[in-house]
Design an enzyme around this catalytic site. Structure first.
Site, PDB file in Angstrom:
ATOM      1  N   PHE A   1      61.524  77.023  41.535  1.00 51.69           N
ATOM      2  CA  PHE A   1      61.419  75.561  41.586  1.00 51.69           C
ATOM      3  C   PHE A   1      59.930  75.228  41.575  1.00 51.69           C
ATOM      4  O   PHE A   1      59.214  75.568  42.529  1.00 51.69           O
ATOM      5  CB  PHE A   1      62.080  75.077  42.879  1.00 51.69           C
ATOM      6  CG  PHE A   1      62.213  73.590  43.024  1.00 51.69           C
ATOM      7  CD1 PHE A   1      63.243  72.895  42.397  1.00 51.69           C
ATOM      8  CD2 PHE A   1      61.324  72.875  43.813  1.00 51.69           C
ATOM      9  CE1 PHE A   1      63.383  71.523  42.555  1.00 51.69           C
ATOM     10  CE2 PHE A   1      61.459  71.496  43.989  1.00 51.69           C
ATOM     11  CZ  PHE A   1      62.485  70.823  43.353  1.00 51.69           C
TER      12      PHE A   1
ATOM     13  N   SER B   1      54.857  72.236  43.251  1.00 50.97           N
ATOM     14  CA  SER B   1      53.484  72.256  43.785  1.00 50.97           C
ATOM     15  C   SER B   1      52.476  72.645  42.716  1.00 50.97           C
ATOM     16  O   SER B   1      52.758  73.461  41.841  1.00 50.97           O
ATOM     17  CB  SER B   1      53.371  73.262  44.932  1.00 50.97           C
ATOM     18  OG  SER B   1      54.237  72.901  45.963  1.00 50.97           O
TER      19      SER B   1
ATOM     20  N   ASP C   1      65.750  67.751  49.837  1.00 51.20           N
ATOM     21  CA  ASP C   1      66.523  67.432  51.053  1.00 51.20           C
ATOM     22  C   ASP C   1      67.481  68.578  51.375  1.00 51.20           C
ATOM     23  O   ASP C   1      67.624  68.988  52.530  1.00 51.20           O
ATOM     24  CB  ASP C   1      67.327  66.135  50.864  1.00 51.20           C
ATOM     25  CG  ASP C   1      66.462  64.883  51.009  1.00 51.20           C
ATOM     26  OD1 ASP C   1      65.384  64.966  51.623  1.00 51.20           O
ATOM     27  OD2 ASP C   1      66.879  63.820  50.504  1.00 51.20           O
TER      28      ASP C   1
ATOM     29  N   ARG D   1      63.084  97.663  79.163  1.00 48.27           N
ATOM     30  CA  ARG D   1      61.739  97.958  79.652  1.00 48.27           C
ATOM     31  C   ARG D   1      61.641  97.647  81.150  1.00 48.27           C
ATOM     32  O   ARG D   1      62.014  96.555  81.590  1.00 48.27           O
ATOM     33  CB  ARG D   1      60.736  97.081  78.896  1.00 48.27           C
ATOM     34  CG  ARG D   1      59.346  97.085  79.439  1.00 48.27           C
ATOM     35  CD  ARG D   1      58.601  98.325  79.019  1.00 48.27           C
ATOM     36  NE  ARG D   1      57.228  98.296  79.512  1.00 48.27           N
ATOM     37  CZ  ARG D   1      56.363  99.267  79.303  1.00 48.27           C
ATOM     38  NH1 ARG D   1      56.730 100.355  78.631  1.00 48.27           N
ATOM     39  NH2 ARG D   1      55.145  99.181  79.751  1.00 48.27           N
TER      40      ARG D   1
ATOM     41  N   GLN E   1      54.923  88.349  73.048  1.00 44.81           N
ATOM     42  CA  GLN E   1      54.400  88.385  74.422  1.00 44.81           C
ATOM     43  C   GLN E   1      55.316  89.215  75.332  1.00 44.81           C
ATOM     44  O   GLN E   1      54.851  90.024  76.141  1.00 44.81           O
ATOM     45  CB  GLN E   1      54.274  86.938  74.949  1.00 44.81           C
ATOM     46  CG  GLN E   1      53.503  86.816  76.241  1.00 44.81           C
ATOM     47  CD  GLN E   1      52.019  87.135  76.062  1.00 44.81           C
ATOM     48  OE1 GLN E   1      51.512  87.138  74.956  1.00 44.81           O
ATOM     49  NE2 GLN E   1      51.349  87.445  77.155  1.00 44.81           N
ATOM     50  N   ILE E   2      56.607  89.031  75.197  1.00 45.52           N
ATOM     51  CA  ILE E   2      57.557  89.789  76.030  1.00 45.52           C
ATOM     52  C   ILE E   2      57.436  91.289  75.744  1.00 45.52           C
ATOM     53  O   ILE E   2      57.533  92.117  76.651  1.00 45.52           O
ATOM     54  CB  ILE E   2      59.007  89.276  75.785  1.00 45.52           C
ATOM     55  CG1 ILE E   2      59.153  87.875  76.387  1.00 45.52           C
ATOM     56  CG2 ILE E   2      60.050  90.239  76.367  1.00 45.52           C
ATOM     57  CD1 ILE E   2      60.460  87.174  76.056  1.00 45.52           C
TER      58      ILE E   2
ATOM     59  N   GLU F   1      58.484  73.779  51.314  1.00 40.60           N
ATOM     60  CA  GLU F   1      59.532  72.744  51.134  1.00 40.60           C
ATOM     61  C   GLU F   1      59.244  71.508  51.983  1.00 40.60           C
ATOM     62  O   GLU F   1      60.158  70.887  52.545  1.00 40.60           O
ATOM     63  CB  GLU F   1      60.921  73.338  51.333  1.00 40.60           C
ATOM     64  CG  GLU F   1      61.153  74.454  50.313  1.00 40.60           C
ATOM     65  CD  GLU F   1      62.581  74.778  50.001  1.00 40.60           C
ATOM     66  OE1 GLU F   1      63.454  73.932  50.244  1.00 40.60           O
ATOM     67  OE2 GLU F   1      62.816  75.889  49.484  1.00 40.60           O
TER      68      GLU F   1
ATOM     69  N   SER G   1      55.442  70.326  58.129  1.00 41.64           N
ATOM     70  CA  SER G   1      55.988  69.608  59.293  1.00 41.64           C
ATOM     71  C   SER G   1      55.507  68.159  59.300  1.00 41.64           C
ATOM     72  O   SER G   1      56.240  67.253  59.726  1.00 41.64           O
ATOM     73  CB  SER G   1      55.569  70.313  60.586  1.00 41.64           C
ATOM     74  OG  SER G   1      56.167  71.588  60.628  1.00 41.64           O
TER      75      SER G   1
HETATM   76  N1  CAA Z   1      65.773  61.082  47.862  1.00 40.76           N
HETATM   77  C1  CAA Z   1      65.692  60.324  46.755  1.00 40.76           C
HETATM   78  N2  CAA Z   1      64.572  59.655  46.403  1.00 40.76           N
HETATM   79  C2  CAA Z   1      63.495  59.767  47.195  1.00 40.76           C
HETATM   80  C3  CAA Z   1      63.515  60.556  48.361  1.00 40.76           C
HETATM   81  C4  CAA Z   1      64.708  61.222  48.691  1.00 40.76           C
HETATM   82  N3  CAA Z   1      64.816  61.993  49.774  1.00 40.76           N
HETATM   83  N4  CAA Z   1      62.312  60.481  48.932  1.00 40.76           N
HETATM   84  C5  CAA Z   1      61.553  59.671  48.174  1.00 40.76           C
HETATM   85  N5  CAA Z   1      62.290  59.256  47.120  1.00 40.76           N
HETATM   86  C6  CAA Z   1      61.870  58.334  46.066  1.00 40.76           C
HETATM   87  C7  CAA Z   1      61.476  56.976  46.661  1.00 40.76           C
HETATM   88  O1  CAA Z   1      62.627  56.178  46.829  1.00 40.76           O
HETATM   89  C8  CAA Z   1      60.543  56.445  45.610  1.00 40.76           C
HETATM   90  O2  CAA Z   1      61.277  55.943  44.524  1.00 40.76           O
HETATM   91  P1  CAA Z   1      61.007  54.438  43.953  1.00 40.76           P
HETATM   92  O3  CAA Z   1      59.537  54.334  43.699  1.00 40.76           O
HETATM   93  O4  CAA Z   1      61.856  54.367  42.727  1.00 40.76           O
HETATM   94  O5  CAA Z   1      61.441  53.510  45.038  1.00 40.76           O
HETATM   95  C9  CAA Z   1      59.846  57.702  45.111  1.00 40.76           C
HETATM   96  O6  CAA Z   1      60.687  58.793  45.466  1.00 40.76           O
HETATM   97  C10 CAA Z   1      58.483  57.899  45.714  1.00 40.76           C
HETATM   98  O7  CAA Z   1      58.637  57.936  47.113  1.00 40.76           O
HETATM   99  P2  CAA Z   1      57.555  57.352  48.082  1.00 40.76           P
HETATM  100  O8  CAA Z   1      57.168  55.986  47.626  1.00 40.76           O
HETATM  101  O9  CAA Z   1      58.091  57.492  49.460  1.00 40.76           O
HETATM  102  O10 CAA Z   1      56.321  58.333  47.770  1.00 40.76           O
HETATM  103  P3  CAA Z   1      55.195  58.865  48.739  1.00 40.76           P
HETATM  104  O11 CAA Z   1      54.150  59.472  47.885  1.00 40.76           O
HETATM  105  O12 CAA Z   1      54.781  57.833  49.732  1.00 40.76           O
HETATM  106  O13 CAA Z   1      55.964  60.005  49.585  1.00 40.76           O
HETATM  107  C11 CAA Z   1      56.708  62.285  49.806  1.00 40.76           C
HETATM  108  C12 CAA Z   1      56.613  61.058  48.923  1.00 40.76           C
HETATM  109  C13 CAA Z   1      57.871  62.098  50.769  1.00 40.76           C
HETATM  110  C14 CAA Z   1      55.436  62.543  50.574  1.00 40.76           C
HETATM  111  C15 CAA Z   1      57.000  63.443  48.819  1.00 40.76           C
HETATM  112  O14 CAA Z   1      55.905  63.569  47.912  1.00 40.76           O
HETATM  113  C16 CAA Z   1      57.226  64.772  49.485  1.00 40.76           C
HETATM  114  O15 CAA Z   1      58.335  65.055  49.930  1.00 40.76           O
HETATM  115  N6  CAA Z   1      56.194  65.646  49.518  1.00 40.76           N
HETATM  116  C17 CAA Z   1      56.382  67.035  49.933  1.00 40.76           C
HETATM  117  C18 CAA Z   1      56.663  67.884  48.715  1.00 40.76           C
HETATM  118  C19 CAA Z   1      57.332  69.159  49.074  1.00 40.76           C
HETATM  119  O16 CAA Z   1      58.230  69.225  49.899  1.00 40.76           O
HETATM  120  N7  CAA Z   1      56.940  70.217  48.364  1.00 40.76           N
HETATM  121  C20 CAA Z   1      57.565  71.475  48.531  1.00 40.76           C
HETATM  122  C21 CAA Z   1      57.321  72.302  47.309  1.00 40.76           C
HETATM  123  S1  CAA Z   1      58.736  73.173  46.748  1.00 40.76           S
HETATM  124  C22 CAA Z   1      58.717  74.655  47.592  1.00 40.76           C
HETATM  125  O17 CAA Z   1      58.082  74.834  48.598  1.00 40.76           O
HETATM  126  C23 CAA Z   1      59.665  75.643  46.994  1.00 40.76           C
HETATM  127  C24 CAA Z   1      59.451  77.048  47.290  1.00 40.76           C
HETATM  128  O18 CAA Z   1      59.154  77.813  46.380  1.00 40.76           O
HETATM  129  C25 CAA Z   1      59.764  77.589  48.646  1.00 40.76           C
END
Ligand code: CAA
Length: 388
Positions: A123, A126, A240, A268, A336-337, A363, A366
């Site tokens: 996926f 980033s 999500d 222990r 620690q334990i 993903e 925090s």
């Molecule tokens: N479900 C559906 N739509 C969503 C949503 C959700 N959970 N969250 C946000 N949106 C939509 C919003 O409704 C908005 O849509 P509209 O403009 O049409 O209304 C749009 O997305 C933008 O959202 P925001 O205005 O809230 O944007 P933002 O920049 O303020 O915030 C954020 C966005 C929540 C910070 C988001 O960028 C985010 O989650 N960032 C973290 C990214 C992340 O988790 N990366 C992980 C990388 S993948 C990985 O790690 C995989 C691996 O290999 C292990």
């Protein structure tokens, strides 16, 4: 909310526990030390159906619910989080993404390959300059006739060196901001896909994390997921669900460390009795048990909301936020334990401590989970539902 696991879920839990103890435990220290990808172990996970647990049987998957997936994730993460992140990305980000939002042709073409483990998925969201701020995608996929031309760089890509299929988020219409982002299914055998060096990480060291470069990759229009511009909302919805997977990974890491610490504390002896009988240690164990159980309930609640088709965004973020903090806090306590023994590889808890850290980062860090939770609160959702 149902606290009782079904017979099927209990059977999955038992199978995952047996697999982790018999197949993953023996080589886990060596794989961690040498950053050795668990190729044979992944093949066995595929054979047992752990790579496509939630995919419908019509596409070659196990047709199981999210609860079955999280109980399996917990057991596998107790032993080897490198294996569980491979499993988590394939199941909840890639397979679920295609099954939920892909069209029929995409499902038929890719899901049987991914669910069987013949192919592994990645996926790719980033980028070097965009992690938490995911709306700012520099990778571009500009439309050109019947295809898109993909150019850019993605980093921290789990399964990056081994995957055959990437889900890539890229900007197709820069003037439209995040509404111009698309999600694409990109086969790694296509010309222009290049895999960078494997990252040398603090934890989950056997998992395969790479930077990926795309240079003039021709992506057919039929490989776009969903309608034009739906890629960002797709990525958020899929994350999500992914966060439930990582929450269950964190839960497993914490529970694995707790079980090791409990065994050690009962064996222990110090000052004439098992250290578990000293209040200093007994209270640590009590804190561990309580917080790990609370994390488990949050994970189960998020999984059950998803299984019931109810909104689970807030619940998933709460589960990940809490479970990852519990994993970090209690793996440190487990070391620690164990005292000096906890500081050496042979006793496993130092690895669990190193593995725990990533669950507070990938993903969605925090801090991002708190942002998501706070936005739900300010929109009027005080808590996710408890009874449903
Ligand atoms: N479900 C559906 N739509 C969503 C949503 C959700 N959970 N969250 C946000 N949106 C939509 C919003 O409704 C908005 O849509 P509209 O403009 O049409 O209304 C749009 O997305 C933008 O959202 P925001 O205005 O809230 O944007 P933002 O920049 O303020 O915030 C954020 C966005 C929540 C910070 C988001 O960028 C985010 O989650 N960032 C973290 C990214 C992340 O988790 N990366 C992980 C990388 S993948 C990985 O790690 C995989 C691996 O290999 C292990």
């Amino acid at each position: 909310m149902d606290y009782q696991l079904t017979e099927e879920q209990l059977a999955v839990q038992a199978a995952a526990r047996e697999f982790a103890q018999k197949e993953l435990l023996p080589g886990v220290i060596d794989r961690d030390r040498n950053m050795r990808y668990p190729r044979e172990e992944v093949r066995k996970m595929a054979e047992l159906g752990f790579l496509g647990m939630m995919v419908s049987p019509e596409y070659g998957g196990g047709g199981m619910d999210t609860m079955s997936y999280v109980v399996a994730m917990e057991e596998i993460s107790k032993v080897d989080s490198s294996c569980s992140v491979i499993m988590s990305v394939n199941n909840s980000l890639v397979c679920h993404g295609i099954e939920k939002y892909g069209n029929e042709a995409q499902k038929q073409k890719y899901l049987p390959l991914l669910a069987s483990g013949e192919w592994i998925g990645s996926f790719c969201l980033s980028e070097p300059g965009s992690g938490s701020d995911a709306t700012h995608q520099s990778t571009q996929a500009l439309p050109e006739g019947g295809h898109y031309l993909l150019n850019g760089t993605k980093n921290w890509i789990t399964n990056g060196g081994t995957s055959s299929l990437h889900i890539v988020m890229a900007q197709s219409h820069p003037e439209q901001g995040h509404h111009g982002i698309n999600a694409f299914l990109v086969e790694t055998s296509w010309s222009g896909v290049q895999v960078g060096a494997k990252e040398d990480k603090l934890g989950i060291r056997a998992s395969d994390t790479h930077t990926i470069m795309y240079s003039d990759v021709k992506v057919p229009a039929e490989n776009r997921i969903g309608k034009e511009g739906a890629g960002f909302s797709f990525a958020m919805r899929i994350l999500d669900g992914g966060r439930i997977g990582i929450a269950s990974q964190a839960l497993g890491i914490a529970a694995g460390a707790y079980e090791l610490a409990l065994n050690y504390a009962q064996e222990r002896e110090a000052f004439g009795k098992p250290i578990a009988n000293h209040q200093a240690i007994a209270f640590k164990l009590a804190n561990m048990a309580t917080e790990i159980d609370a994390a488990r309930l949050l994970v189960y609640r998020a999984a059950q909301l998803k299984d019931k088709g109810l909104d689970y965004s807030m619940a998933a973020s709460m589960a990940k936020l809490f479970a990852s903090d519990v994993a970090m806090r209690h793996t440190v306590e487990a070391v620690q334990i164990h005292g000096g023994y906890g500081y050496v590889k042979e006793y496993h808890v130092e690895r669990l401590m190193r593995d725990a850290k990533i669950t507070q980062i990938y993903e969605g860090t925090s801090e991002i989970q708190r942002l998501v939770i706070a936005r739900h609160i300010l929109k009027g959702q005080l808590y996710p539902p408890v009874f449903f």
